[in-house]
Motif scaffolding. Structure first.
Motif, PDB file in Angstrom:
ATOM      1  N   ARG A  34      21.167  65.512  16.670  1.00  0.00           N
ATOM      2  CA  ARG A  34      22.612  65.746  16.610  1.00  0.00           C
ATOM      3  C   ARG A  34      22.998  67.090  17.200  1.00  0.00           C
ATOM      4  NH1 ARG A  34      21.691  61.291  16.082  1.00  0.00           N
ATOM      5  NH2 ARG A  34      22.592  59.753  14.658  1.00  0.00           N
ATOM      6  N   GLY A  35      22.049  67.706  17.917  1.00  0.00           N
ATOM      7  CA  GLY A  35      22.386  68.853  18.758  1.00  0.00           C
ATOM      8  C   GLY A  35      22.324  70.221  18.125  1.00  0.00           C
ATOM      9  N   GLY A  36      21.734  70.351  16.946  1.00  0.00           N
ATOM     10  CA  GLY A  36      21.676  71.662  16.299  1.00  0.00           C
ATOM     11  C   GLY A  36      20.905  72.683  17.114  1.00  0.00           C
ATOM     12  N   HIS A  37      19.706  72.326  17.535  1.00  0.00           N
ATOM     13  CA  HIS A  37      18.909  73.241  18.353  1.00  0.00           C
ATOM     14  C   HIS A  37      19.561  73.461  19.717  1.00  0.00           C
ATOM     15  CE1 HIS A  37      15.469  72.011  15.612  1.00  0.00           C
ATOM     16  NE2 HIS A  37      15.442  73.320  15.568  1.00  0.00           N
ATOM     17  N   SER A  38      20.114  72.394  20.295  1.00  0.00           N
ATOM     18  CA  SER A  38      20.738  72.522  21.621  1.00  0.00           C
ATOM     19  C   SER A  38      21.907  73.498  21.603  1.00  0.00           C
ATOM     20  CB  SER A  38      21.226  71.148  22.106  1.00  0.00           C
ATOM     21  OG  SER A  38      20.169  70.380  22.625  1.00  0.00           O
ATOM     22  N   ARG A  50      20.812  76.705  31.947  1.00  0.00           N
ATOM     23  CA  ARG A  50      20.891  75.241  31.994  1.00  0.00           C
ATOM     24  C   ARG A  50      20.056  74.640  30.864  1.00  0.00           C
ATOM     25  NH1 ARG A  50      19.135  71.858  37.423  1.00  0.00           N
ATOM     26  NH2 ARG A  50      19.749  69.768  36.742  1.00  0.00           N
ATOM     27  N   LEU A  51      20.598  73.631  30.201  1.00  0.00           N
ATOM     28  CA  LEU A  51      19.885  72.939  29.127  1.00  0.00           C
ATOM     29  C   LEU A  51      19.967  71.437  29.354  1.00  0.00           C
ATOM     30  CD1 LEU A  51      18.433  72.816  26.370  1.00  0.00           C
ATOM     31  CD2 LEU A  51      20.688  72.840  25.293  1.00  0.00           C
ATOM     32  N   ILE A  52      18.816  70.789  29.332  1.00  0.00           N
ATOM     33  CA  ILE A  52      18.750  69.325  29.472  1.00  0.00           C
ATOM     34  C   ILE A  52      18.147  68.765  28.194  1.00  0.00           C
ATOM     35  CG2 ILE A  52      17.806  67.410  30.821  1.00  0.00           C
ATOM     36  CD1 ILE A  52      17.446  69.568  33.104  1.00  0.00           C
ATOM     37  N   ALA A  53      18.852  67.845  27.571  1.00  0.00           N
ATOM     38  CA  ALA A  53      18.378  67.229  26.328  1.00  0.00           C
ATOM     39  C   ALA A  53      17.906  65.805  26.603  1.00  0.00           C
ATOM     40  CB  ALA A  53      19.477  67.234  25.282  1.00  0.00           C
ATOM     41  N   ILE A  54      17.055  65.313  25.706  1.00  0.00           N
ATOM     42  CA  ILE A  54      16.519  63.947  25.798  1.00  0.00           C
ATOM     43  C   ILE A  54      16.606  63.301  24.423  1.00  0.00           C
ATOM     44  CG2 ILE A  54      14.479  62.540  26.323  1.00  0.00           C
ATOM     45  CD1 ILE A  54      13.432  64.981  27.955  1.00  0.00           C
ATOM     46  N   ASP A  55      16.979  62.044  24.377  1.00  0.00           N
ATOM     47  CA  ASP A  55      16.909  61.294  23.117  1.00  0.00           C
ATOM     48  C   ASP A  55      16.967  59.812  23.423  1.00  0.00           C
ATOM     49  OD1 ASP A  55      17.367  60.390  20.273  1.00  0.00           O
ATOM     50  OD2 ASP A  55      17.590  62.553  19.990  1.00  0.00           O
ATOM     51  N   ALA A  66      29.427  63.880  24.436  1.00  0.00           N
ATOM     52  CA  ALA A  66      30.610  64.664  24.062  1.00  0.00           C
ATOM     53  C   ALA A  66      30.369  66.148  24.325  1.00  0.00           C
ATOM     54  CB  ALA A  66      30.941  64.429  22.586  1.00  0.00           C
ATOM     55  N   LEU A  67      29.164  66.619  24.030  1.00  0.00           N
ATOM     56  CA  LEU A  67      28.826  68.024  24.278  1.00  0.00           C
ATOM     57  C   LEU A  67      28.805  68.312  25.778  1.00  0.00           C
ATOM     58  CD1 LEU A  67      27.934  70.804  23.293  1.00  0.00           C
ATOM     59  CD2 LEU A  67      25.583  69.925  23.147  1.00  0.00           C
ATOM     60  N   LYS A  68      28.360  67.337  26.547  1.00  0.00           N
ATOM     61  CA  LYS A  68      28.307  67.486  28.002  1.00  0.00           C
ATOM     62  C   LYS A  68      29.705  67.713  28.581  1.00  0.00           C
ATOM     63  CE  LYS A  68      26.651  64.930  32.070  1.00  0.00           C
ATOM     64  NZ  LYS A  68      25.957  63.683  32.514  1.00  0.00           N
ATOM     65  N   LEU A  69      30.709  67.065  28.009  1.00  0.00           N
ATOM     66  CA  LEU A  69      32.082  67.252  28.463  1.00  0.00           C
ATOM     67  C   LEU A  69      32.598  68.642  28.123  1.00  0.00           C
ATOM     68  CD1 LEU A  69      33.636  63.794  27.464  1.00  0.00           C
ATOM     69  CD2 LEU A  69      32.995  64.571  29.756  1.00  0.00           C
ATOM     70  N   GLU A  70      32.077  69.203  27.035  1.00  0.00           N
ATOM     71  CA  GLU A  70      32.508  70.534  26.599  1.00  0.00           C
ATOM     72  C   GLU A  70      31.828  71.654  27.381  1.00  0.00           C
ATOM     73  OE1 GLU A  70      31.696  70.965  22.464  1.00  0.00           O
ATOM     74  OE2 GLU A  70      32.665  69.081  21.894  1.00  0.00           O
ATOM     75  N   ASP A  71      30.583  71.426  27.806  1.00  0.00           N
ATOM     76  CA  ASP A  71      29.790  72.515  28.373  1.00  0.00           C
ATOM     77  C   ASP A  71      29.080  72.048  29.646  1.00  0.00           C
ATOM     78  OD1 ASP A  71      27.963  74.626  28.878  1.00  0.00           O
ATOM     79  OD2 ASP A  71      27.870  75.113  26.749  1.00  0.00           O
ATOM     80  N   ILE A  76      22.249  65.423  29.366  1.00  0.00           N
ATOM     81  CA  ILE A  76      21.417  64.670  28.437  1.00  0.00           C
ATOM     82  C   ILE A  76      20.893  63.400  29.099  1.00  0.00           C
ATOM     83  CG2 ILE A  76      23.368  63.411  27.394  1.00  0.00           C
ATOM     84  CD1 ILE A  76      21.767  63.764  24.671  1.00  0.00           C
ATOM     85  N   VAL A  77      19.653  63.049  28.776  1.00  0.00           N
ATOM     86  CA  VAL A  77      18.982  61.879  29.323  1.00  0.00           C
ATOM     87  C   VAL A  77      18.708  60.899  28.190  1.00  0.00           C
ATOM     88  CG1 VAL A  77      16.907  61.032  30.485  1.00  0.00           C
ATOM     89  CG2 VAL A  77      17.887  63.248  31.139  1.00  0.00           C
TER      90      VAL A  77
END
Length: 313
Positions: A34-38, A50-55, A66-71, A76-77
């Motif tokens: 849910r993105g706490g560490h990200s 730059r940060l790329i997340a995976i889930d 939603a976070l991608k739209l903000e920042d 995310i992949v």
């Protein structure tokens, strides 16, 4: 996200500190959840970071989108983190990444949402898939697995000493009524596992863990993700991994140790130590860490967590 399904990131400060964040660096959160560490990593990045997340959980992907739209620094992949090397190769980031974070636990929203079928404490469909859109559910596996397979899974992935009793009861009972809910399976386990005053865990704890690990191929995923992370990292890049039970932690510890030792050669071969040193690919950073008493008061689910950090040479 509702308060009921809120997630508290484990060892948040220690894990991100282990990455030794550079403001303009490239980082991977291999288990977005849910993105706490990200969000914490993003708070330490500059404009060029730059940060790329995976889930592989569609619900986590929705939060990530939603976070991608903000920042704009975030992407995310959707997929298992075992594919980390392939994802980064497609983005031209092989050996270009400054840090990889892997949180190997099941997120609180997954545990607390009865519809996901992870918890024996909440009645819901017996699913247990990280990605409910693909693969075999726990219910379908239990309906078709033979006795020996069930015993093997419970013993190997759950270290369940009553594996044979549980498997025998499952095979017998499923002929009359298929196992479709978590409460059905939990009730059977409670019925057949002998009660002990010394045992503090719920009788179904080990079996549910074992089935979840098997359904999601979790240990194989971890092994592939660790190897993939190594190919993504640049020299000096950091790997920060949180595990939640001994099977996971053993894999992480042995991986770091193997990379730190370098190539193994038969005893007695006239090979100089410096030649062996050239094959070393990582070194451990500090000692393994566990959550503080203060963190455990806030988040009791963190009690079994272990953090290990390594650096690529």
């Amino acid at each position: 996200m509702t308060q009921e399904f809120a997630h508290v990131s484990v060892l948040l400060n220690e894990t991100v500190a282990g990455l030794d964040i550079k403001p303009d660096g490239i980082y991977i959160d291999g288990t977005f959840g849910r993105g706490g560490h990200s969000r914490f990593i993003l708070s330490q990045l500059g404009e060029n970071g730059r940060l790329i997340a995976i889930d592989r959980d569609p619900e986590a992907i929705a939060v990530g989108e939603a976070l991608k739209l903000e920042d704009p620094r975030f992407d995310i992949v959707h997929g298992p983190f075992s594919g980390i090397a392939e994802y980064m190769e497609a983005k031209g980031l092989t050996e270009q990444v400054d840090g990889v974070l892997l949180d190997l636990g099941v997120s609180s929203p997954q545990l607390d949402d009865a519809s996901r079928g992870f918890s024996f404490l909440r009645d819901g469909p017996l699913d247990m898939r990280m990605d409910p859109t693909s693969g075999l559910s726990a219910a379908k596996w239990i309906a078709t697995a033979d006795y020996d397979d069930i015993v093997w899974v419970l013993k190997v992935f759950g270290e369940e000493k009553f594996a044979r009793k549980i498997a025998r009861a499952v095979v017998f009972d499923r002929d009359g009524t298929p196992f479709e809910t978590t409460s059905q399976l939990a009730s059977l386990i409670c019925r057949v596992v002998p009660k002990s005053k010394k045992e503090t865990k719920h009788p179904a704890t080990r079996s549910f863990q074992a089935i979840r690990i098997y359904i999601n191929s979790e240990l194989e995923e971890i092994e592939r993700a660790l190897a993939g992370a190594l190919t993504c990292l640049k020299p000096g890049g950091r790997l920060s991994v949180i595990s939640f039970h001994s099977l996971e932690d053993r894999i992480v510890k042995q991986f770091i140790r193997k990379q730190a030792r370098g190539k193994e050669v038969p005893y007695g071969l006239p090979i100089m130590q410096e030649e062996i040193d050239k094959t070393r690919t990582m070194k451990a950073v500090g000692k393994m860490l566990k959550p503080s008493e203060a963190e455990l008061e806030i988040n009791p689910r963190a009690r079994s967590s272990v953090l290990r950090v390594a650096e690529k040479l």
